[in-house]
Write an enzyme that holds these catalytic residues in place. Structure first.
Site, mmCIF file in Angstrom:
data_model
loop_
_atom_site.group_PDB
_atom_site.id
_atom_site.type_symbol
_atom_site.label_atom_id
_atom_site.label_comp_id
_atom_site.label_asym_id
_atom_site.label_seq_id
_atom_site.Cartn_x
_atom_site.Cartn_y
_atom_site.Cartn_z
ATOM 1 N N ASN A 101 -12.926 -3.361 2.395
ATOM 2 C CA ASN A 101 -13.870 -2.268 2.570
ATOM 3 C C ASN A 101 -14.878 -2.278 1.413
ATOM 4 O OD1 ASN A 101 -12.515 -1.245 4.865
ATOM 5 N ND2 ASN A 101 -11.011 -0.246 3.549
ATOM 6 N N HIS B 208 -6.985 -6.057 2.093
ATOM 7 C CA HIS B 208 -5.865 -5.466 2.830
ATOM 8 C C HIS B 208 -5.281 -6.533 3.758
ATOM 9 C CE1 HIS B 208 -6.847 -1.043 2.226
ATOM 10 N NE2 HIS B 208 -8.002 -1.590 1.900
ATOM 11 N N VAL C 184 -10.960 2.801 -3.600
ATOM 12 C CA VAL C 184 -10.619 2.319 -4.938
ATOM 13 C C VAL C 184 -11.610 1.220 -5.304
ATOM 14 C CG1 VAL C 184 -8.864 1.247 -6.387
ATOM 15 C CG2 VAL C 184 -8.177 2.891 -4.619
ATOM 16 N N ASP D 81 0.849 -1.195 0.000
ATOM 17 C CA ASP D 81 0.000 0.000 0.000
ATOM 18 C C ASP D 81 0.886 1.247 0.000
ATOM 19 O OD1 ASP D 81 -3.223 0.484 0.971
ATOM 20 O OD2 ASP D 81 -1.838 2.184 1.086
ATOM 21 N N ILE D 82 0.493 2.243 -0.773
ATOM 22 C CA ILE D 82 1.280 3.476 -0.897
ATOM 23 C C ILE D 82 1.237 4.293 0.399
ATOM 24 C CG2 ILE D 82 -0.516 5.053 -1.781
ATOM 25 C CD1 ILE D 82 1.528 5.762 -4.038
ATOM 26 N N HIS E 174 -10.175 -5.420 -3.438
ATOM 27 C CA HIS E 174 -8.844 -5.692 -2.883
ATOM 28 C C HIS E 174 -8.978 -6.067 -1.416
ATOM 29 C CE1 HIS E 174 -9.715 -1.390 -2.566
ATOM 30 N NE2 HIS E 174 -9.045 -1.408 -1.430
HETATM 31 P P1 5GP Z 1 -9.793 1.169 0.180
HETATM 32 O O1 5GP Z 1 -10.082 2.364 1.044
HETATM 33 O O2 5GP Z 1 -10.394 1.319 -1.195
HETATM 34 O O3 5GP Z 1 -10.152 -0.126 0.846
HETATM 35 O O4 5GP Z 1 -8.223 1.112 0.041
HETATM 36 C C1 5GP Z 1 -7.522 1.646 -1.024
HETATM 37 C C2 5GP Z 1 -6.060 1.581 -0.660
HETATM 38 O O5 5GP Z 1 -5.282 1.781 -1.833
HETATM 39 C C3 5GP Z 1 -5.631 2.658 0.337
HETATM 40 O O6 5GP Z 1 -5.080 2.024 1.495
HETATM 41 C C4 5GP Z 1 -4.595 3.477 -0.420
HETATM 42 O O7 5GP Z 1 -3.528 3.910 0.382
HETATM 43 C C5 5GP Z 1 -4.149 2.520 -1.511
HETATM 44 N N1 5GP Z 1 -3.716 3.160 -2.743
HETATM 45 C C6 5GP Z 1 -4.370 4.152 -3.408
HETATM 46 N N2 5GP Z 1 -3.701 4.479 -4.521
HETATM 47 C C7 5GP Z 1 -2.596 3.683 -4.566
HETATM 48 C C8 5GP Z 1 -1.513 3.569 -5.487
HETATM 49 O O8 5GP Z 1 -1.424 4.249 -6.500
HETATM 50 N N3 5GP Z 1 -0.561 2.641 -5.206
HETATM 51 C C9 5GP Z 1 -0.640 1.840 -4.096
HETATM 52 N N4 5GP Z 1 0.353 0.970 -3.917
HETATM 53 N N5 5GP Z 1 -1.639 1.932 -3.206
HETATM 54 C C10 5GP Z 1 -2.610 2.840 -3.437
#
Ligand code: 5GP
Length: 115
Positions: free
Chosen positions: A87, A102, A96, A30-31, A100
């Site tokens: 999520n 986590h 996103v 994760d970034i 996915h």
């Molecule tokens: P969500 O809130 O959709 O469950 O999690 C999305 C995750 O994607 C977040 O933890 C966010 O930090 C990660 N993320 C968003 N954009 C990028 C990216 O460009 N690269 C990576 N490696 N992670 C990302």
């Protein structure tokens, strides 16, 4: 489903710290990590949310969990433990819209909160 940032990572159009990849799944760090280990396990097929998983994709979802299990072992956090989270939509704080999982660990996590 519209393209997301994860499609670009899957297509290797955007860089990511990839820790695992096969024909069906990619996993990368994760970034914005919330713990020392924070890895996203992503199916290559575009599924927007948990709500969109089809019964015939059950094996793929199982494979995501088993991939997380293997990565956790490789990261050395299996015994201490970790958390797997998906999520979904607004109330689940999904950012996103490409499914996915986590994998979060490497430190003591707080109890999961309903709020
Ligand atoms: P969500 O809130 O959709 O469950 O999690 C999305 C995750 O994607 C977040 O933890 C966010 O930090 C990660 N993320 C968003 N954009 C990028 C990216 O460009 N690269 C990576 N490696 N992670 C990302």
């Amino acid at each position: 489903m519209s393209e997301t940032i994860f499609s670009k990572i899957i297509n290797h159009e955007l860089p990511a710290d990839i820790v695992y990849e096969d024909d069906a799944i990619i996993a990368f760090r994760d970034i914005n990590p919330q713990a020392p280990v924070h890895i996203l396990i992503v199916p290559k097929v575009a599924i927007a949310t948990v709500n969109d998983i089809k019964p015939e994709q059950a094996e793929l979802i199982g494979k995501m969990v088993l991939t997380a299990q293997q990565i956790a072992a490789g990261e050395g956090i299996a015994e201490d433990g970790y958390r797997l989270v998906i999520n979904c939509n607004r109330h689940g704080c999904q950012e996103v819209f490409h499914l996915h999982l986590h994998l979060v660990g490497g430190r003591q996590l707080r109890g999961i909160s309903a709020g």
